[in-house]
Design an enzyme around this catalytic site. Structure first.
Site, PDB file in Angstrom:
ATOM      1  N   HIS A 110       2.953  41.858   3.516  1.00  0.00           N
ATOM      2  CA  HIS A 110       4.202  41.660   2.781  1.00  0.00           C
ATOM      3  C   HIS A 110       4.590  40.177   2.860  1.00  0.00           C
ATOM      4  O   HIS A 110       4.546  39.584   3.944  1.00  0.00           O
ATOM      5  CB  HIS A 110       5.312  42.541   3.365  1.00  0.00           C
ATOM      6  CG  HIS A 110       6.596  42.407   2.590  1.00  0.00           C
ATOM      7  ND1 HIS A 110       6.785  43.026   1.375  1.00  0.00           N
ATOM      8  CD2 HIS A 110       7.718  41.681   2.833  1.00  0.00           C
ATOM      9  CE1 HIS A 110       7.983  42.689   0.903  1.00  0.00           C
ATOM     10  NE2 HIS A 110       8.565  41.875   1.771  1.00  0.00           N
ATOM     11  N   GLU A 181      -0.373  34.378   4.500  1.00  0.00           N
ATOM     12  CA  GLU A 181      -1.051  35.632   4.117  1.00  0.00           C
ATOM     13  C   GLU A 181      -2.562  35.577   4.285  1.00  0.00           C
ATOM     14  O   GLU A 181      -3.165  36.473   4.886  1.00  0.00           O
ATOM     15  CB  GLU A 181      -0.718  35.989   2.665  1.00  0.00           C
ATOM     16  CG  GLU A 181       0.738  36.279   2.439  1.00  0.00           C
ATOM     17  CD  GLU A 181       1.018  36.757   1.024  1.00  0.00           C
ATOM     18  OE1 GLU A 181       0.275  37.604   0.497  1.00  0.00           O
ATOM     19  OE2 GLU A 181       1.999  36.279   0.428  1.00  0.00           O
TER      20      GLU A 181
HETATM   21  C1  GAR Z   1       0.927  38.903  -2.249  1.00  0.00           C
HETATM   22  O1  GAR Z   1       1.843  37.855  -2.126  1.00  0.00           O
HETATM   23  C2  GAR Z   1       1.344  40.068  -1.384  1.00  0.00           C
HETATM   24  O2  GAR Z   1       1.912  39.689  -0.168  1.00  0.00           O
HETATM   25  C3  GAR Z   1       2.361  40.744  -2.273  1.00  0.00           C
HETATM   26  O3  GAR Z   1       1.789  40.686  -3.560  1.00  0.00           O
HETATM   27  C4  GAR Z   1       0.978  39.494  -3.661  1.00  0.00           C
HETATM   28  C5  GAR Z   1      -0.383  39.870  -4.185  1.00  0.00           C
HETATM   29  O4  GAR Z   1      -1.173  38.735  -4.431  1.00  0.00           O
HETATM   30  N1  GAR Z   1       2.622  42.080  -1.831  1.00  0.00           N
HETATM   31  C6  GAR Z   1       3.826  42.644  -1.868  1.00  0.00           C
HETATM   32  O5  GAR Z   1       4.801  42.105  -2.341  1.00  0.00           O
HETATM   33  C7  GAR Z   1       3.905  44.043  -1.270  1.00  0.00           C
HETATM   34  N2  GAR Z   1       5.259  44.467  -1.120  1.00  0.00           N
HETATM   35  P1  GAR Z   1      -2.761  38.818  -4.537  1.00  0.00           P
HETATM   36  O6  GAR Z   1      -3.082  39.935  -5.537  1.00  0.00           O
HETATM   37  O7  GAR Z   1      -3.175  37.485  -5.060  1.00  0.00           O
HETATM   38  O8  GAR Z   1      -3.325  39.119  -3.180  1.00  0.00           O
END
Ligand code: GAR
Length: 203
Positions: A110, A181
């Site tokens: 998250h 992340e």
């Molecule tokens: C990321 O920032 C992740 O942390 C977020 O969506 C994005 C996906 O990016 N997740 C959430 O908000 C979950 N509640 P990605 O597809 O490039 O990994």
């Protein structure tokens, strides 16, 4: 060998970070055996296919109701039969049946420091918009086990990231990804693969 199933909805940069850390040996004894997306157009599916990983779309649009979609999602995961599930930008609420079946075997990333800026309605860019609107100076990312609630599961790792003057939601999102992340998600997976983090139901 730790067999992973990764669930995605969008760009898949977190999926890419896991693939890269497996390739360069930072994560040992781990294989991604399947990638599932609710979104047919998710670039994450292409990333998976490019690396020879089976990539499957289970779209709610193909099912009459939510219940049938959830059933198909769980069946697809069960068929892949992973040891561990990673929600890497999977923007669908996980059905209780799946949470129960994969208790302490499913993690989520998250993009905030939980318990700030999390819960229903806080996902993707919206999180960073809320952070900037509130004017906090430190944000970050959290890896946690998935339980029945939204972003309420046990916290496994967090990393703080500075909010800088002039940040836009997009600029901040990128910094949180790069500095937090893409680091803590692979780190937790490596810990599971190394037996440093016990998974599965507590005895
Ligand atoms: C990321 O920032 C992740 O942390 C977020 O969506 C994005 C996906 O990016 N997740 C959430 O908000 C979950 N509640 P990605 O597809 O490039 O990994």
């Amino acid at each position: 060998m730790l067999k992973l199933c990764v669930l995605v909805s969008g760009g898949g940069t977190n999926l890419q970070a896991i693939i890269d850390r497996i390739s360069d040996g930072t994560i040992l004894n781990t294989e991604i055996i399947g990638v599932i997306s609710n979104n047919r157009n998710a670039f994450a599916l292409e990333r998976a296919r490019k690396h020879g990983i089976p990539a499957i779309c289970v779209s709610p649009k193909d099912y009459e109701n939510r219940e049938l979609f959830y059933q198909a999602l769980l069946e697809t995961v069960d068929q892949i039969a992973p040891d561990f599930i990673v929600l890497a930008g999977f923007l669908v609420a996980i059905p209780t049946s799946m949470v129960k079946k994969y208790q302490r075997r499913m993690i989520n990333i998250h993009p905030s420091l939980i318990p700030a800026f999390c819960g229903v309605g806080y996902y993707g860019l919206r999180v960073h918009e809320a952070v900037l609107a509130r004017g906090v100076k430190i944000t970050g990312a959290t890896v946690h086990f998935v339980d029945e609630g939204t972003d309420t599961g046990e916290i496994l790792m967090q990393k703080a990231v500075e909010v800088l003057a002039g940040d836009t939601p997009e600029v901040l999102q990128r910094r949180v990804m790069e500095e937090a992340e893409w680091k803590i998600l692979p780190k937790i997976i490596a810990m599971v693969a190394n037996g440093e983090l016990e998974i599965g139901e507590k005895k």
